[in-house]
Design a protein around this motif. Structure first.
Motif, short mmCIF file in Angstrom:
data_model
loop_
_atom_site.label_atom_id
_atom_site.label_comp_id
_atom_site.label_asym_id
_atom_site.label_seq_id
_atom_site.Cartn_x
_atom_site.Cartn_y
_atom_site.Cartn_z
N SER A 132 2.15 -6.72 10.15
CA SER A 132 1.53 -7.99 10.52
C SER A 132 0.04 -7.84 10.19
O SER A 132 -0.47 -6.73 10.00
N ARG A 133 -0.65 -8.95 10.12
CA ARG A 133 -2.10 -8.90 9.87
C ARG A 133 -2.81 -8.04 10.92
O ARG A 133 -3.65 -7.22 10.59
N GLU A 134 -2.41 -8.21 12.18
CA GLU A 134 -3.02 -7.44 13.26
C GLU A 134 -2.77 -5.94 13.10
O GLU A 134 -3.68 -5.12 13.26
N GLU A 135 -1.52 -5.57 12.78
CA GLU A 135 -1.20 -4.15 12.58
C GLU A 135 -1.99 -3.57 11.41
O GLU A 135 -2.51 -2.45 11.50
N TYR A 136 -2.06 -4.32 10.33
CA TYR A 136 -2.78 -3.85 9.14
C TYR A 136 -4.26 -3.66 9.45
O TYR A 136 -4.86 -2.63 9.10
N LEU A 151 -4.86 -0.57 11.50
CA LEU A 151 -4.81 0.63 10.66
C LEU A 151 -6.07 0.75 9.80
O LEU A 151 -6.62 1.85 9.64
N GLN A 152 -6.54 -0.35 9.26
CA GLN A 152 -7.74 -0.30 8.43
C GLN A 152 -8.97 0.08 9.26
O GLN A 152 -9.87 0.76 8.77
N SER A 153 -8.99 -0.34 10.50
CA SER A 153 -10.07 0.08 11.40
C SER A 153 -10.03 1.59 11.59
O SER A 153 -11.08 2.26 11.60
N LEU A 154 -8.83 2.14 11.71
CA LEU A 154 -8.69 3.59 11.84
C LEU A 154 -9.06 4.30 10.54
O LEU A 154 -9.73 5.34 10.56
N VAL A 155 -8.65 3.75 9.40
CA VAL A 155 -9.04 4.32 8.10
C VAL A 155 -10.56 4.36 8.00
O VAL A 155 -11.15 5.36 7.57
N HIS A 156 -11.23 3.29 8.44
CA HIS A 156 -12.69 3.26 8.42
C HIS A 156 -13.27 4.34 9.34
O HIS A 156 -14.17 5.09 8.94
#
Length: 163
Positions: free
Chosen positions: A72-76, A79-84
């Motif tokens: 979902s947009r929220e899940e993605y 995850l991108q916040s964690l990647v950052h």
């Protein structure tokens, strides 16, 4: 110092073996990696075959195959916040001039979605940057378990400091 990488054995394992990320998440002793971060939904660990020091993989724990389509947009965005966060920690801890962030894999091998965070050290000549810096056919870093553990410890400390 670099050592040769057995690409043929790697491809065989990646195409015929179990999902290595699922095995890392399950703490399978045959798939031990240096974990630098873990929460309920994601895990990050050092690349077992690094071409750059501090090369880290960030993965959802759930086996998902499509880098955008299975979230979902929220899940993605989570995850991108964690990647950052982990990317910034890797960049700082390793003193990188540049941080490469990629999602690699294929439906035939390594299909579990994951992001590569590859920190390029200062002073790398242009011809050894970008794709060349990630090319395992040029060899992988010859780091023993103690060196990998020391890098993992540095990354864990930096991840804890990054909000």
């Amino acid at each position: 110092m670099r050592k040769p990488f057995d690409l043929e054995a790697y491809v065989t394992r990646a195409t015929r073996g179990p999902c290595f990320i699922c095995r890392v998440v399950a703490r399978d002793p045959a798939f031990q990696h240096h974990v630098v971060y873990e929460d309920d939904t994601a895990i990050a660990f050092l690349n077992k075959y690094p071409t750059l020091p501090g090369y880290t993989l960030v993965c959802p724990k759930a086996h998902k195959r499509q880098v955008t389509g299975d979230f979902s947009r929220e899940e993605y965005l989570q995850l991108q916040s964690l990647v950052h966060r982990i990317g910034e920690a890797v960049r700082r801890a390793m003193g990188a001039d540049r941080l490469y962030v990629l999602s690699l894999g294929s439906n035939e091998a390594n299909d579990h979605v994951h992001w590569h965070l590859a920190p390029l050290p200062a002073g790398v000549p242009l011809e050894d940057q970008q794709f060349a810096a990630l090319d395992v056919t040029r060899g992988v870093l010859d780091l023993d378990d103690a060196a990998m553990a020391a890098i993992a410890s540095r990354l864990r400390d930096e991840i804890a400091a990054v909000e």
